[in-house]
Design a protein around this motif. Structure first.
Motif: not given
Length: 953
Positions: A819-832, A858-866
């Motif tokens: 569930a956290l792969r499909l819907y990560p609680s924090v969808p993006a983080i930023v570094r300076s 988390h939705k990279n098909p090369e790592i997570f097929p389908n």
């Protein structure tokens, strides 16, 4: 007329003379062949006890037994008694399915306990035994651990007042505790005997057992004159107290069941862990289908209340006595308990009790030396032969458990306290009827598992907190047989507070390791730590402090947008300040401490389930606010040490303010005009400041209340051995550390950390739980697998109560991770970027913001097929081995990873397991219709709508 009377007298005399001759031939002559004291008409051998005081009874009986053992006879007036203690003799009686009738001595407690399970026989006994036995199934017993733990905590608090070096009688303390436990677990009601120390009921039981044993050994008190005697009047007075008490229990329970009826024929919906819903044996007896009168019910209640607390009280008190007199054994028990409980004060699950094997050996050895019930009586219903002697029907057989346990042929050096006797290898070849503290055969004690768990819980709790020192010794203590084995003058001990907790020490004690962390010799701290686990923990902390990570760990310039809200706390700070705060807070999330938060997870899960039950009749609702308020209650209670009852006060301004503020912040991030100095004048800017005032007002209030609590109950930050992480008023949270003057933090410094923690600690877990429910609703086959796993782990419980249970829910954890792969609680983080770097051959100059797309990574098909498919099997161990370590980062990664990820996973699994255990989650929204929005955390635009259906499995 006189002739008629004279004739009738002759007839009666002849009749009784004939009966006497028959009795003498069939009973007396055979019994008198057996060795024993001299017998006199009418009184038998009771003359030995004439004028005996309460403490003399044991001594007289012991002298007779020493002279005639292991097999002798006595006469209780005209009733013959055969006294046995050899295992073979005991087996012949106890193993029989015929010789199950209680002895005649028990007639003196019949007015008290009636014809209940203890005293009944024949069809009635079989019926009642069959009815009550399932109540003690191990799956149900596990649900009573909360009650054991809660009452142990209360007991420890009371005993802490006795750590003044002066001896005291521990017996009434244990008595009231066990009475509270038996009422709460079996009756479903609380009587608070520990708080009301002058419990009339407990005193009445104590006095009644004294009176009964006195009557057993007195010829005159066995006559019809007994009700007119002083003892008889006292018996009636105490009987009224006890019967009134049980009548009150029955009345209250019947009223509760009428208001909240339980489906006793189908108990799938019954939660054994909740007082108001627990299906105890009293519930069964109150069920109309059993057709039991109030008198029938009371006799079972009275039996259970006596047998369920007085015997365990004796076992616990005698155990404390032998521990006090055997300090080397006590120390071994303490080491075992400490290794199992770590920093906890009391056990919280049966798996912990099962690990305390040496403690169990000690309890068993205590029950060998001091069995709670020193002897029991059976009435011989068919002629038998023992040692070549005929024992006629109608005789009483007294089984000497006390003496049987001191047989030197079976237990060498029998007076010595040696728990090793009960190691498995030393018990294998022992005669099965040589050790019978819980009786044996068909009439064995049905509550022995319950008793052992209760005894181990209370003893482990006491040993964990106190060193027990002797006052009485084995030579000076005087015994008395009063239905149960008691010390004549109580059980006097002394208590000394233990002060050797490692993890309970204030977290500032980690600064003791600073020389070591700078590279100095491990010998500087090797004497401070105790075992390999502690060394490993320290080394892991050292490694974390010494790691020189990339300097590209500074938060982005976008952080300025929400800096007014969260300040320069752990989330937004960098450099020295970030390292300092991270170092301060990280140890708070050590697994040994997290284990203590399970009670709070459990309690709030129950409240959540109660609220959700009201939604089972609606077509669909937004689950998000329910989970948000629950998560907020949990984070406040575990980390702040205060309760805000957000689930009860559903219109929590604080939760609403967080939600609205995150919307405003994300809107500002993507609006050029909102990033100008005009923002405070705009509608959004004014709304932001209004919500900011609500949130800062809340955190100021939390800080103020916690500071007040600490001032009223000061805790030594430098030496917090007495701090209990499991108790709200005593928990040493990171807020307590921040309030410590030695850290020299201003109120604004403290508030920025509190605000950061309150936001991060509930909004992210809320998202993870809600998205998990959404996915489980849309994947019923996976939900069913989760349900089966949860049911197999929890059995009849509605909520998890220990981390060991959560660790067993491996498939549920795979579902949460997916569930956290499909819907990560924090969808993006930023570094300076603070130093130039190269990525894919491109130079990224210093000052650039680097946005890390967790959602898309988390939705990279090369790592997570389908990648759009919800497939928890991706996170089965064998499927994750070769995965890139930075391909899945729902909790960030590297030096700035989330320090609370273990906490979050345990909380999420607890709430999800509780919901799935009680409800079938059905979909309203689907993956195609739900609309996502990035608002610091990943949310659905219109909430998460589901339907709930009560499980009836």
């Amino acid at each position: 007329m006189w002739h008629i009377l004279f004739g009738l007298s002759i007839v009666f005399l002849f009749y009784y003379f004939t009966i006497f001759i028959k009795w003498r031939k069939n009973i007396y002559n055979d019994i008198e062949k057996i060795p024993g004291p001299k017998t006199y008409p009418l009184i038998g051998t009771l003359y030995h006890f004439f004028g005996a005081q309460r403490h003399d009874i044991y001594r007289i009986l012991a002298e007779i037994t020493a002279k005639y053992k292991p097999f002798y006879r006595m006469w209780n007036a005209r009733i013959p008694e055969i006294h046995i203690m050899k295992p073979d003799h005991v087996e012949q009686i106890m193993s029989s399915s015929v010789q199950i009738r209680k002895g005649s001595r028990y007639r003196f407690v019949k007015r008290w306990l009636g014809d209940g399970l203890l005293l009944s026989d024949g069809a009635k006994w079989h019926q009642r035994r069959k009815l009550i036995t399932p109540t003690f199934h191990f799956k149900i017993l596990e649900n009573f651990m909360d009650v054991f733990s809660e009452n142990s905590n209360i007991l420890i608090d009371h005993l802490e007042t006795k750590c003044d070096g002066v001896g005291f009688d521990v017996y009434p303390y244990i008595t009231h505790c066990t009475l509270d436990i038996i009422c709460e677990t079996a009756m479903g009601v609380s009587i608070n005997a520990m708080t009301d120390r002058n419990s009339n009921y407990a005193k009445a039981i104590y006095r009644t057992t004294q009176l009964v044993i006195k009557r057993i050994f007195s010829a005159i008190q066995q006559t019809p004159l007994y009700p007119l005697m002083e003892s008889g009047k006292a018996f009636e007075t105490n009987l009224k107290i006890m019967h009134d008490f049980t009548d009150k229990v029955i009345k209250e329970r019947r009223k509760l069941l009428n208001e909240n009826p339980l489906p006793t024929e189908n108990t799938n919906d019954v939660d054994f862990t909740m007082k108001k819903k627990r299906l105890s044996f009293l519930n069964l007896l109150l069920d109309k289908s059993y057709n039991l009168s109030d008198g029938d019910i009371r006799e079972e209640v009275d039996t259970f209340m006596f047998a369920g607390h007085d015997t365990t009280t004796g076992a616990i008190c005698w155990s404390l006595f032998v521990f006090a007199n055997n300090p080397d054994i006590q120390e071994k028990v303490y080491e075992e308990v400490k290794n199992v409980l770590h920093d906890k004060k009391v056990p919280s699950c049966i798996s912990e009790l099962n690990e305390m094997r040496y403690l169990e050996c000690c309890v068993k050895e205590t029950l060998r030396l001091y069995p709670s019930v020193p002897n029991i009586g059976r009435s011989i219903v068919e002629d038998i032969t023992l040692d070549g002697y005929r024992i006629p029907k109608g005789s009483d057989c007294i089984i000497h458990i006390f003496d049987s346990h001191r047989n030197p042929e079976i237990f060498p050096n029998p007076e010595k306290f040696d728990p090793d006797r009960f190691l498995p290898e030393n018990s294998i070849k022992r005669h099965p009827y040589a050790y019978i503290p819980f009786s044996a055969g068909p009439r064995n004690c049905i509550g022995q598992k319950f008793a052992m768990y209760e005894e181990k819980t209370l003893l482990a709790s006491i040993i964990r907190s106190f060193k027990i020192l002797p006052v009485d010794t084995m030579d000076s203590v005087k015994l008395t047989f009063e239905l149960i084995l008691r010390p004549v003058d109580g059980m006097k001990i002394r208590l000394e507070k233990r002060t050797d907790y490692f993890w309970s020490k204030n977290l500032s004690s980690y600064w003791n390791f600073v020389p070591f962390l700078r590279g100095e010799s491990i010998r500087h701290i090797s004497n401070f730590i105790r075992n390999n686990n502690e060394i490993q923990t320290v080394l892991s902390i050292m490694e974390r402090f010494n790691t020189r990570s990339s300097r590209n760990e500074t938060r982005t310039s976008r952080g300025k947008t929400d800096r007014k809200w969260l300040g320069d706390g752990l989330l937004l700070s960098d450099g020295t300040k970030w390292h300092q705060r991270r170092k301060l807070i990280t140890p708070t999330f050590h697994f040994k401490i997290l284990d203590n938060f399970m009670d709070i997870f459990t309690e709030n899960s129950k409240i959540l389930i109660d609220h959700l039950e009201t939604k089972c009749d609606c077509e669909g609702f937004d689950i998000y606010p329910y989970i948000a308020h629950c998560a907020l209650d949990i984070i406040c209670e575990t980390a702040m040490g205060v309760s805000i009852n957000a689930m009860t006060d559903r219109n929590s301004n604080y939760a609403g303010a967080i939600y609205r503020t995150s919307q405003l912040v994300i809107k500002r991030m993507f609006s050029a005009i909102h990033q100008t100095k005009l923002y405070p004048l705009m509608k959004s800017g004014r709304a932001f400041n209004q919500n900011l005032k609500i949130m800062h007002g809340f955190t100021d209030k939390v800080i103020k209340e916690r500071r007040k609590l600490l001032n009223e109950n000061p805790m030594s930050i430098d030496n917090s051995n007495d701090v209990d992480f499991t108790m709200k008023k005593k928990r040493l949270s990171f807020l307590d550390l921040l309030l410590d003057e030695s850290y020299n933090l201003s109120d604004s410094d403290i508030r920025e950390e509190v605000d950061t923690f309150m936001f991060e600690g509930h909004d992210t877990t809320t998202g993870a739980i809600c998205w998990s429910l959404f996915l489980l609703a849309n994947n019923p086959d996976i939900q069913e697998k989760v349900y089966e796993e949860v049911k197999n782990v929890l059995h009849d419980k509605k909520v998890p109560t220990s981390i060991s249970e959560l660790n067993e829910m491996r498939y549920l954890e795979c579902c949460v991770k997916e569930a956290l792969r499909l819907y990560p609680s924090v969808p993006a983080i930023v570094r300076s970027v603070v130093e130039d770097i190269n990525i894919d051959g491109y130079r990224i100059p210093k000052g650039t913001d680097c946005v890390i797309h967790i959602y898309d990574a988390h939705k990279n098909p090369e790592i997570f097929p389908n990648p759009e498919i919800f497939d928890p099997d991706r996170f089965i161990a064998e499927n994750t081995i070769k995965r890139h370590p930075y391909a899945y980062i729902p909790f960030s990664a590297g030096p700035r990873n989330c320090i609370g990820q273990k906490f979050a996973m345990y909380e999420e699994k607890t709430l999800l397991a509780s919901i799935i255990r009680s409800f079938n989650v059905l979909p309203i929204d689907t993956k195609d219709t739900v609309k996502l929005v990035f608002e610091l955390t990943l949310r659905s635009v219109n909430g998460i709508k589901i339907r709930l259906e009560k499980r009836v499995d």
